[in-house]
Design an enzyme around this catalytic site. Sequence first.
Site, PDB file in Angstrom:
ATOM      1  N   ASN A 156     -11.346   5.405  -1.944  1.00 23.47           N
ATOM      2  CA  ASN A 156     -10.662   5.593  -3.259  1.00 23.47           C
ATOM      3  C   ASN A 156     -11.732   5.215  -4.355  1.00 23.47           C
ATOM      4  OD1 ASN A 156     -10.176   2.832  -2.620  1.00 23.47           O
ATOM      5  ND2 ASN A 156      -8.423   2.998  -3.872  1.00 23.47           N
ATOM      6  N   GLY A 232      -8.778  -1.335   3.142  1.00 22.27           N
ATOM      7  CA  GLY A 232      -8.351  -0.275   3.567  1.00 22.27           C
ATOM      8  C   GLY A 232      -6.811  -0.134   3.773  1.00 22.27           C
ATOM      9  N   THR A 236      -4.935   0.200   9.810  1.00 22.72           N
ATOM     10  CA  THR A 236      -6.279  -0.117  10.065  1.00 22.72           C
ATOM     11  C   THR A 236      -6.812  -1.648  10.225  1.00 22.72           C
ATOM     12  OG1 THR A 236      -7.043   1.861   8.806  1.00 22.72           O
ATOM     13  CG2 THR A 236      -8.700   0.487   9.807  1.00 22.72           C
ATOM     14  N   GLU A 254      -8.093  -6.832   2.808  1.00 28.08           N
ATOM     15  CA  GLU A 254      -7.337  -6.412   1.389  1.00 28.08           C
ATOM     16  C   GLU A 254      -6.701  -4.906   1.882  1.00 28.08           C
ATOM     17  OE1 GLU A 254      -7.594  -7.839  -1.162  1.00 28.08           O
ATOM     18  OE2 GLU A 254      -8.599  -9.475  -0.494  1.00 28.08           O
ATOM     19  N   CYS A 288      -5.109   1.238  -4.794  1.00 32.04           N
ATOM     20  CA  CYS A 288      -4.288   0.281  -4.304  1.00 32.04           C
ATOM     21  C   CYS A 288      -3.492  -0.281  -5.332  1.00 32.04           C
ATOM     22  CB  CYS A 288      -5.042  -0.628  -3.516  1.00 32.04           C
ATOM     23  SG  CYS A 288      -6.262  -1.867  -4.458  1.00 32.04           S
ATOM     24  N   GLU A 466     -10.401 -11.853  -2.700  1.00 28.13           N
ATOM     25  CA  GLU A 466     -11.909 -11.803  -3.156  1.00 28.13           C
ATOM     26  C   GLU A 466     -11.900 -12.167  -4.538  1.00 28.13           C
ATOM     27  OE1 GLU A 466     -12.076  -7.309  -2.337  1.00 28.13           O
ATOM     28  OE2 GLU A 466     -13.055  -7.919  -0.355  1.00 28.13           O
TER      29      GLU A 466
HETATM   30  P1  NDP Z   1      -8.499   3.308   6.254  1.00 30.79           P
HETATM   31  O1  NDP Z   1      -7.934   2.081   6.616  1.00 30.79           O
HETATM   32  O2  NDP Z   1      -8.113   4.430   6.847  1.00 30.79           O
HETATM   33  O3  NDP Z   1     -10.204   3.262   6.130  1.00 30.79           O
HETATM   34  C1  NDP Z   1     -10.803   2.148   5.489  1.00 30.79           C
HETATM   35  C2  NDP Z   1     -12.316   1.950   6.120  1.00 30.79           C
HETATM   36  O4  NDP Z   1     -11.972   1.353   7.627  1.00 30.79           O
HETATM   37  C3  NDP Z   1     -12.987   3.295   6.211  1.00 30.79           C
HETATM   38  O5  NDP Z   1     -14.407   3.175   6.116  1.00 30.79           O
HETATM   39  C4  NDP Z   1     -12.607   3.598   7.758  1.00 30.79           C
HETATM   40  O6  NDP Z   1     -13.313   4.679   8.434  1.00 30.79           O
HETATM   41  C5  NDP Z   1     -12.873   2.328   8.673  1.00 30.79           C
HETATM   42  N1  NDP Z   1     -11.926   2.314   9.720  1.00 30.79           N
HETATM   43  C6  NDP Z   1     -11.119   3.109  10.199  1.00 30.79           C
HETATM   44  N2  NDP Z   1     -10.563   3.070  11.541  1.00 30.79           N
HETATM   45  C7  NDP Z   1     -11.410   1.747  11.858  1.00 30.79           C
HETATM   46  C8  NDP Z   1     -11.738   0.791  13.095  1.00 30.79           C
HETATM   47  N3  NDP Z   1     -10.803   1.186  13.982  1.00 30.79           N
HETATM   48  N4  NDP Z   1     -12.277  -0.090  12.873  1.00 30.79           N
HETATM   49  C9  NDP Z   1     -13.450  -0.383  11.965  1.00 30.79           C
HETATM   50  N5  NDP Z   1     -13.187   0.395  10.739  1.00 30.79           N
HETATM   51  C10 NDP Z   1     -12.309   1.526  10.699  1.00 30.79           C
HETATM   52  O7  NDP Z   1      -8.390   3.292   4.688  1.00 30.79           O
HETATM   53  P2  NDP Z   1      -8.430   4.516   3.593  1.00 30.79           P
HETATM   54  O8  NDP Z   1     -10.039   4.777   3.506  1.00 30.79           O
HETATM   55  O9  NDP Z   1      -7.552   5.631   3.780  1.00 30.79           O
HETATM   56  O10 NDP Z   1      -8.181   3.645   2.376  1.00 30.79           O
HETATM   57  C11 NDP Z   1      -6.848   4.095   1.658  1.00 30.79           C
HETATM   58  C12 NDP Z   1      -6.287   2.683   1.917  1.00 30.79           C
HETATM   59  O11 NDP Z   1      -6.815   1.356   1.283  1.00 30.79           O
HETATM   60  C13 NDP Z   1      -4.859   2.645   1.226  1.00 30.79           C
HETATM   61  O12 NDP Z   1      -3.936   1.947   2.210  1.00 30.79           O
HETATM   62  C14 NDP Z   1      -5.011   1.574   0.217  1.00 30.79           C
HETATM   63  O13 NDP Z   1      -3.912   0.710  -0.311  1.00 30.79           O
HETATM   64  C15 NDP Z   1      -6.078   0.691   0.688  1.00 30.79           C
HETATM   65  N6  NDP Z   1      -6.954  -0.177  -0.614  1.00 30.79           N
HETATM   66  C16 NDP Z   1      -6.772  -1.194  -0.439  1.00 30.79           C
HETATM   67  C17 NDP Z   1      -7.276  -2.072  -1.611  1.00 30.79           C
HETATM   68  C18 NDP Z   1      -7.118  -3.528  -1.994  1.00 30.79           C
HETATM   69  O14 NDP Z   1      -7.882  -4.153  -2.502  1.00 30.79           O
HETATM   70  N7  NDP Z   1      -5.787  -3.976  -1.299  1.00 30.79           N
HETATM   71  C19 NDP Z   1      -8.057  -1.263  -2.499  1.00 30.79           C
HETATM   72  C20 NDP Z   1      -8.308   0.019  -2.206  1.00 30.79           C
HETATM   73  C21 NDP Z   1      -7.683   0.643  -1.124  1.00 30.79           C
HETATM   74  P3  NDP Z   1     -13.177   6.234   8.035  1.00 30.79           P
HETATM   75  O15 NDP Z   1     -14.511   6.646   7.439  1.00 30.79           O
HETATM   76  O16 NDP Z   1     -13.172   6.922   9.631  1.00 30.79           O
HETATM   77  O17 NDP Z   1     -11.928   6.408   7.456  1.00 30.79           O
END
Ligand code: NDP
Length: 486
Positions: A156, A232, A236, A254, A288, A466
């Site tokens: 994002n 993420g 995950t 996070e 987020c 963080e």
């Molecule tokens: P995901 O959890 O789908 O992915 C995040 C990252 O983790 C990506 O690089 C993803 O790879 C990777 N990943 C997925 N599966 C695994 C695994 N089994 N092992 C290791 N890494 C893995 O999140 P999104 O990318 O869809 O992002 C959106 C989410 O992030 C929302 O829920 C949002 O709220 C959260 N978010 C939280 C923030 C915070 O600060 N709290 C800030 C911004 C977003 P791949 O490239 O395959 O997807």
Amino acid sequence: MNTHDNIIIQNYSNGKYTNPKSNNWIDNYEPASGKIYSKIPNSNAQDIEEAVAFAKAAFTTWSTTTIDERSHILLKIAEGIENRLQELVEAESRDNGKPVKLAKAVDIPRAASNFRFFGHAITQFASESHESVGLQAMNFTLRKPIGVVGCISPWNLPLYLFTWKIAPAIAAGNCVIAKPSEVTPMTAFLLGEICTEAGLPPGVLNIMHGLGTSTGQAILDHPDIKAISFTGGTKTGEHIARTCAPKFKKLSLELGGKNPNIIFADCDYDRMLKTTLHSSFANQGQICLCGSRIFVERPLYDRFKKDFVARVKELVVAHPASAKANLGALVSKSHLEKVQSYIALAPDEGGTILCGGNQVIIPEYEEGYYLEPTVIEVQSNRCKLNQEEIFGPVVTIMPFDTEEEVLEYANDVTYGLSSTLWTKDIDRTMRMSNALQAGIVWVNTWMMRDLRTPFGGVKASGVGREGGFEALRFFTEPKNVCIKYN
Ligand code: NDP
């Protein structure tokens, strides 16, 4: 295949751009047009194994490089990002679908700030000492870099969140294996070159592209990666915690949010309305911290509903490069479909769509992932629309009568990332700030960030903080030394 460009994104490992060993590639889509425009490596365990070996070799020197030198390199990286601002802005917008003007105002400047901030912060980072009075002993705490650490980030705010992890990790003397989201790899790819030009030694930062299930999983599984900083989704995050806990890896998680935006009748109405538009739909609602559950005190409810819906209808959904775009495209087809599936739930969940709800077809970009900003009036905070993270341009609105009632709504959710409060009453501000279950409370503002402050969530929104010295503490291991003297 509907390729209309042919960019090859490569891993950045030991200071060089390399192909994945398996020669396995993934298509990368441009959200604005729905077309494939580049290819990225799908790195596997062998690629990670090699990157970790490079990182371990670099660690001996990097961890003993003077603070001045590390700081200097981080500041040069910040400068390098600023020097290539326009190129990075266009790359980020194209890769993610966000408006160019947003990437220019927020994403890329913030990525530079992350390096500049931690380049300065490391020069001010100190450790504790404790004198054991009467026992003739002195304790001091060494804070040593951990070694090789993993940084995994989402799509994002691609470069913004990627650098938010990498900068403190390398400032503290660690070497990094970093994986950007497979959906938005482009600016992470360009960062490698900027780091080389800034003089970052080979192996200190290794940027490995690929799917979470292959590249990400290989990072989690590697025994020599001692800490994982992850941003993420909550699902995950659960998987990461389950995988890493038995391996005793240090974890910073996070995760998702379902943040309340609480509006009392005594607020500064104009400021609230303007900011609420922003906190609802900035980055197509894919932040987020977006306030996706709006609660309005009943005496203000009808006025707010009318004005807010009118203002939302004026927002322009357009190609991200258009200067008129308030909203660009959502990040991917599957994400668009996920958000649409929540909108479709509205009637069964007791919701009334007040505006939006439809896909937007932009001439010449008919296959792009555009969606109208959507406002749904709900009857209960227990409906799925208020309980599950939608992460798109969709907000709900609902009235409340008392402070106690809205506090219950705000906290009655599994998440606890941020809250926004609109009121001029200082006593209420203090009561609510104390009682809200969230890592961050904004009062009469939204997403105002001071990089020194702790950032993170409670409950299903994550573990750890963080920002500022919290990040430098995460990326170092404290060691107490106790000296007895006569
Ligand atoms: P995901 O959890 O789908 O992915 C995040 C990252 O983790 C990506 O690089 C993803 O790879 C990777 N990943 C997925 N599966 C695994 C695994 N089994 N092992 C290791 N890494 C893995 O999140 P999104 O990318 O869809 O992002 C959106 C989410 O992030 C929302 O829920 C949002 O709220 C959260 N978010 C939280 C923030 C915070 O600060 N709290 C800030 C911004 C977003 P791949 O490239 O395959 O997807």
